[in-house]
Design a protein around this motif. Structure first.
Motif, PDB file in Angstrom:
ATOM      1  N   GLY A 141       0.538  -1.141   0.183  1.00  0.00           N
ATOM      2  CA  GLY A 141       0.267   0.013  -0.445  1.00  0.00           C
ATOM      3  C   GLY A 141       0.736   1.632  -0.327  1.00  0.00           C
ATOM      4  O   GLY A 141       0.824   2.186  -0.917  1.00  0.00           O
ATOM      5  N   LYS A 142       1.527   1.144   0.509  1.00  0.00           N
ATOM      6  CA  LYS A 142       3.101   2.403   0.921  1.00  0.00           C
ATOM      7  C   LYS A 142       3.377   2.458  -0.990  1.00  0.00           C
ATOM      8  O   LYS A 142       3.825   3.807  -1.035  1.00  0.00           O
ATOM      9  CB  LYS A 142       3.834   2.481   2.111  1.00  0.00           C
ATOM     10  CG  LYS A 142       3.245   2.327   3.498  1.00  0.00           C
ATOM     11  CD  LYS A 142       4.394   2.161   4.336  1.00  0.00           C
ATOM     12  CE  LYS A 142       4.008   1.834   6.331  1.00  0.00           C
ATOM     13  NZ  LYS A 142       4.543   1.803   7.086  1.00  0.00           N
ATOM     14  N   VAL A 143       3.644   1.815  -0.818  1.00  0.00           N
ATOM     15  CA  VAL A 143       4.497   1.830  -2.631  1.00  0.00           C
ATOM     16  C   VAL A 143       3.979   2.164  -3.763  1.00  0.00           C
ATOM     17  O   VAL A 143       4.556   3.306  -4.322  1.00  0.00           O
ATOM     18  CB  VAL A 143       4.821   0.066  -3.196  1.00  0.00           C
ATOM     19  CG1 VAL A 143       5.474   0.147  -4.371  1.00  0.00           C
ATOM     20  CG2 VAL A 143       5.958  -0.902  -1.860  1.00  0.00           C
ATOM     21  N   ILE A 144       2.657   1.438  -3.245  1.00  0.00           N
ATOM     22  CA  ILE A 144       1.265   2.135  -4.889  1.00  0.00           C
ATOM     23  C   ILE A 144       1.370   4.159  -4.520  1.00  0.00           C
ATOM     24  O   ILE A 144       1.133   4.137  -4.914  1.00  0.00           O
ATOM     25  CB  ILE A 144       0.246   1.562  -4.583  1.00  0.00           C
ATOM     26  CG1 ILE A 144       0.382   0.463  -4.968  1.00  0.00           C
ATOM     27  CG2 ILE A 144      -0.635   2.178  -5.444  1.00  0.00           C
ATOM     28  CD1 ILE A 144      -0.193  -0.811  -5.136  1.00  0.00           C
ATOM     29  N   ALA A 145       1.688   4.125  -2.364  1.00  0.00           N
ATOM     30  CA  ALA A 145       1.101   5.302  -2.290  1.00  0.00           C
ATOM     31  C   ALA A 145       2.271   6.496  -2.657  1.00  0.00           C
ATOM     32  O   ALA A 145       1.872   7.542  -3.042  1.00  0.00           O
ATOM     33  CB  ALA A 145       1.036   5.488  -1.524  1.00  0.00           C
ATOM     34  N   ARG A 146       3.358   6.236  -3.136  1.00  0.00           N
ATOM     35  CA  ARG A 146       4.077   6.686  -2.465  1.00  0.00           C
ATOM     36  C   ARG A 146       4.709   6.714  -4.255  1.00  0.00           C
ATOM     37  O   ARG A 146       5.018   7.731  -5.201  1.00  0.00           O
ATOM     38  CB  ARG A 146       5.596   5.950  -2.697  1.00  0.00           C
ATOM     39  CG  ARG A 146       5.917   5.744  -1.157  1.00  0.00           C
ATOM     40  CD  ARG A 146       7.429   6.133  -0.801  1.00  0.00           C
ATOM     41  NE  ARG A 146       8.124   4.618  -1.124  1.00  0.00           N
ATOM     42  CZ  ARG A 146       7.546   3.504   0.179  1.00  0.00           C
ATOM     43  NH1 ARG A 146       7.155   3.568   0.947  1.00  0.00           N
ATOM     44  NH2 ARG A 146       7.939   2.599  -0.256  1.00  0.00           N
ATOM     45  N   THR A 200       4.375  10.668  -6.738  1.00  0.00           N
ATOM     46  CA  THR A 200       5.297  10.883  -7.698  1.00  0.00           C
ATOM     47  C   THR A 200       5.577  11.265  -8.948  1.00  0.00           C
ATOM     48  O   THR A 200       6.136  11.175 -10.194  1.00  0.00           O
ATOM     49  CB  THR A 200       6.694  10.058  -7.499  1.00  0.00           C
ATOM     50  OG1 THR A 200       6.005   8.342  -8.321  1.00  0.00           O
ATOM     51  CG2 THR A 200       7.352   9.802  -6.162  1.00  0.00           C
ATOM     52  N   GLY A 201       4.041  10.603  -9.435  1.00  0.00           N
ATOM     53  CA  GLY A 201       3.146  11.040 -10.541  1.00  0.00           C
ATOM     54  C   GLY A 201       3.027  10.111 -11.704  1.00  0.00           C
ATOM     55  O   GLY A 201       2.879  10.087 -12.466  1.00  0.00           O
ATOM     56  N   ASN A 215      14.092  -1.918  -5.883  1.00  0.00           N
ATOM     57  CA  ASN A 215      13.636  -0.980  -7.133  1.00  0.00           C
ATOM     58  C   ASN A 215      11.786  -0.670  -6.518  1.00  0.00           C
ATOM     59  O   ASN A 215      11.683  -1.849  -6.166  1.00  0.00           O
ATOM     60  CB  ASN A 215      13.998  -1.291  -8.535  1.00  0.00           C
ATOM     61  CG  ASN A 215      13.839  -0.292  -9.506  1.00  0.00           C
ATOM     62  OD1 ASN A 215      13.300   1.347  -8.360  1.00  0.00           O
ATOM     63  ND2 ASN A 215      13.496  -0.523 -10.186  1.00  0.00           N
ATOM     64  N   GLU A 216      10.911   0.380  -6.700  1.00  0.00           N
ATOM     65  CA  GLU A 216       9.959   0.490  -6.688  1.00  0.00           C
ATOM     66  C   GLU A 216       9.185   1.441  -8.034  1.00  0.00           C
ATOM     67  O   GLU A 216      10.514   2.261  -8.381  1.00  0.00           O
ATOM     68  CB  GLU A 216       9.517   0.806  -5.952  1.00  0.00           C
ATOM     69  CG  GLU A 216      10.295   1.903  -4.766  1.00  0.00           C
ATOM     70  CD  GLU A 216       9.107   1.991  -3.202  1.00  0.00           C
ATOM     71  OE1 GLU A 216       9.046   3.356  -3.189  1.00  0.00           O
ATOM     72  OE2 GLU A 216       9.936   1.528  -2.640  1.00  0.00           O
ATOM     73  N   PRO A 217       7.530   1.616  -8.574  1.00  0.00           N
ATOM     74  CA  PRO A 217       7.728   2.671  -9.051  1.00  0.00           C
ATOM     75  C   PRO A 217       7.989   3.548  -9.157  1.00  0.00           C
ATOM     76  O   PRO A 217       8.260   3.842  -9.917  1.00  0.00           O
ATOM     77  CB  PRO A 217       6.054   2.115  -8.962  1.00  0.00           C
ATOM     78  CG  PRO A 217       5.920   0.801  -8.923  1.00  0.00           C
ATOM     79  CD  PRO A 217       7.052   0.459  -8.131  1.00  0.00           C
ATOM     80  N   SER A 218       7.800   4.593  -7.435  1.00  0.00           N
ATOM     81  CA  SER A 218       8.105   6.153  -7.050  1.00  0.00           C
ATOM     82  C   SER A 218       9.535   6.187  -7.966  1.00  0.00           C
ATOM     83  O   SER A 218       9.749   7.183  -7.986  1.00  0.00           O
ATOM     84  CB  SER A 218       7.888   6.569  -5.698  1.00  0.00           C
ATOM     85  OG  SER A 218       8.907   5.084  -4.960  1.00  0.00           O
ATOM     86  N   ASN A 219      10.550   5.177  -8.152  1.00  0.00           N
ATOM     87  CA  ASN A 219      12.293   5.446  -8.898  1.00  0.00           C
ATOM     88  C   ASN A 219      11.781   5.989 -10.163  1.00  0.00           C
ATOM     89  O   ASN A 219      13.052   6.268 -10.950  1.00  0.00           O
ATOM     90  CB  ASN A 219      13.002   4.525  -8.423  1.00  0.00           C
ATOM     91  CG  ASN A 219      13.219   4.054  -6.309  1.00  0.00           C
ATOM     92  OD1 ASN A 219      13.020   5.300  -6.548  1.00  0.00           O
ATOM     93  ND2 ASN A 219      13.658   3.048  -6.421  1.00  0.00           N
TER      94      ASN A 219
END
Length: 513
Positions: free
Chosen positions: A17-22, A26-27, A230-234
């Motif tokens: 949930g935090k990963v998706i929120a971040r 970040t757009g 790694n995660e999508p916010s990067n």
């Protein structure tokens, strides 16, 4: 948009949930997830349902899984994936690939699986994301020799030569290239190759992915974040690296197509067929809205069917009132009073009451009277004996050209053919062709133009007159109030106590005399 991310990986199990929120902060506009493990495809489906409109998924068997199943298991998996692609609008691509760097003994099985998945993608008219290692030449050969070409494909983590890029771009359908976080690592062999080929890749064929949890961008200033998975916010760091590498090569193209990030986003949405709510079609995507061509709207089949349903409800209410005043009328037979013309009209009303709805959003799409026959077979016949629909062996049904008011026609490479989708939810329902017939699964060709709907994509809504009455309840006996229903009680399990007489003490104390 992150077009390749492994959110089903166990590393995201506790903070998803935090990963998706971040990512949203970040757009990131959307995420297309996939998994190398074919046992996690159901998890992909569930994530797409939980975050509908933001997460989409690609399904398929990665070449790393080739040793995990035999031909029977793989065939069952492919059939399940096909059903998932037909029923889930969030399924936007097929994952396939070749890894010829692995042992030679797996090459034949990989090539067979690759061919099967390409054939499935071709039949579903869905794009393919290809993972390849040391296999560009073989991939180009197999894509060139396809009996029915796929609509488009993307090469994941492409870091090949200019010659390999030109051979891929020479295929008879659009080929895209996915750049991942490896491009931010000049010290890796694959990242170095990706940085060298990037200026030569067409900007209108470029897509970006994090490939999380792998390949964390090494241009992140924070040492701790750079050392984590790694995660999508990067993904903004990957865009920054691409922009800095393109430099002057992109300036000429930016004047024509706009901002690099916006161009890549449009590429991604067009490739996967993703359109956000109330968004206009992208450039290059043709949407054809077909309206009902009947001059009098009240004569359309759907309006007629709904009006008939309302009339029947009114008649039922009137008959109930009359039955209260004169109960004896219910015993009178009315079959002799119905003329032959009225009987045929009643049959037509009964057929129009059989509705077909989208399996995804339950939107009512058309009625049985809107269907078109192909050859000598119709969709089904109404049986007067058991009052049920007897379906034939055909897996496809065909619509009349003027009965597509609830469907969208999305053109493919040409406007003469393409796919049919639900106007409400975008669920893929079938395909159309205005230049030639579509052959049904029974072997008979359709009329031209042809509008084919797969039965797996729709639900059949039957009127009450077609529903068979249930079985009578079993009765035990009768009391003053009437029959008493049998209650099926659950069988009580008898507890069994096992006496432990097989231990050493029991054996030692046993009297053998």
């Amino acid at each position: 948009m992150d077009v390749a991310c492994g959110l089903a990986n166990r590393r995201f199990e506790y903070d998803l949930g935090k990963v998706i929120a971040r990512a949203k902060q970040t757009g990131v506009d959307g995420i297309v997830i996939y998994s190398n493990d074919f046992d996690k495809q159901k998890a992909l489906e569930q994530l797409a349902k939980d975050y509908s409109g933001f997460i989409y998924f690609s399904i398929g068997i990665h070449p790393d899984n080739i040793k995990r199943g035999n031909d029977k298991i793989i065939a069952q998996k492919l059939e399940a994936f096909k059903e998932m692609a037909l029923t889930m609008p969030e399924c936007v691509a097929i994952v396939a690939g070749l890894d010829l760097s692995r042992e030679v003994g797996t090459h034949y099985a990989q090539e067979k699986l690759f061919n099967d998945q390409l054939a499935m993608a071709s039949s579903l008219e869905i794009p393919v994301v290809i993972h390849q290692v040391a296999a560009v030449e073989q991939v180009v050969e197999k894509l060139t020799n396809l009996e029915t070409p796929i609509s488009r494909c993307a090469i994941h983590n492409f870091s090949g030569s200019i010659k390999e890029m030109e051979s891929l771009l020479g295929l008879p359908f659009p080929v895209y290239f996915i750049i991942t976080g490896l491009i931010c690592d000049p010290n890796s062999e694959q990242g170095s190759g990706m940085r060298q080929i990037l200026p030569f890749l067409p900007l209108n064929r470029l897509m970006v992915a994090t490939d999380a949890p792998l390949h964390t961008p090494q241009n992140i200033s924070d040492t701790y974040v750079r050392s984590q998975h790694n995660e999508p916010s990067n993904i903004p760091h990957i865009f920054d690296e691409i922009s800095s590498l393109l430099n002057s090569q992109v300036e000429i193209q930016v004047e024509k197509v706009g901002n690099v990030r916006e161009t890549i986003l449009n590429n991604s949405k067009f490739f996967f067929g993703i359109r956000y709510h109330d968004e206009a079609p992208l450039e290059g995507e043709v949407e054809i809205q077909v309206e009902n061509q009947v001059e009098n709207p009240e004569s359309s089949s759907l309006v007629t069917a709904m009006q008939n349903l309302q009339d029947l409800e009114v008649k039922d209410e009137e008959s109930d009132e009359e039955s209260d005043e004169a109960p004896s009328r219910s015993d009178q037979s009315t079959s002799d009073a119905i003329p032959s013309d009225a009987t045929s009209d009643a049959t037509q009303v009964e057929k129009e009451m059989i509705l077909f709805s989208c399996k995804s959003c339950r939107k009512r799409l058309f009625t049985e009277s809107d269907l078109s026959a192909h050859g000598t077979r119709n969709f089904g016949e109404i049986s007067s004996e058991n009052s049920s629909i007897e379906l034939d062996a055909c897996q496809v049904i065909f619509l009349q050209p003027d009965r597509l008011s609830n469907l969208n026609m999305i053109a493919g490479d040409t406007t003469e053919s393409g796919r049919l989708t639900c106007k409400t939810c975008g669920n893929k329902l079938g395909r159309y062709s205005t230049e030639g017939p579509i052959v049904c699964t029974c072997g008979l060709p359709s009329q031209v133009p042809a509008f084919a709907i797969k039965k797996k994509g729709v639900d059949i809504i039957l009127p009450l007159s077609h529903i068979q009455p249930g079985r009578d309840l079993e009765v035990d006996d009768e009391d003053d109030d009437g029959p008493v229903k049998k209650k099926k009680g659950s069988k009580k399990k008898k507890s069994q106590q096992r006496k432990n007489k097989s231990n050493l003490s029991s054996f030692r104390n046993k009297n053998f005399s």
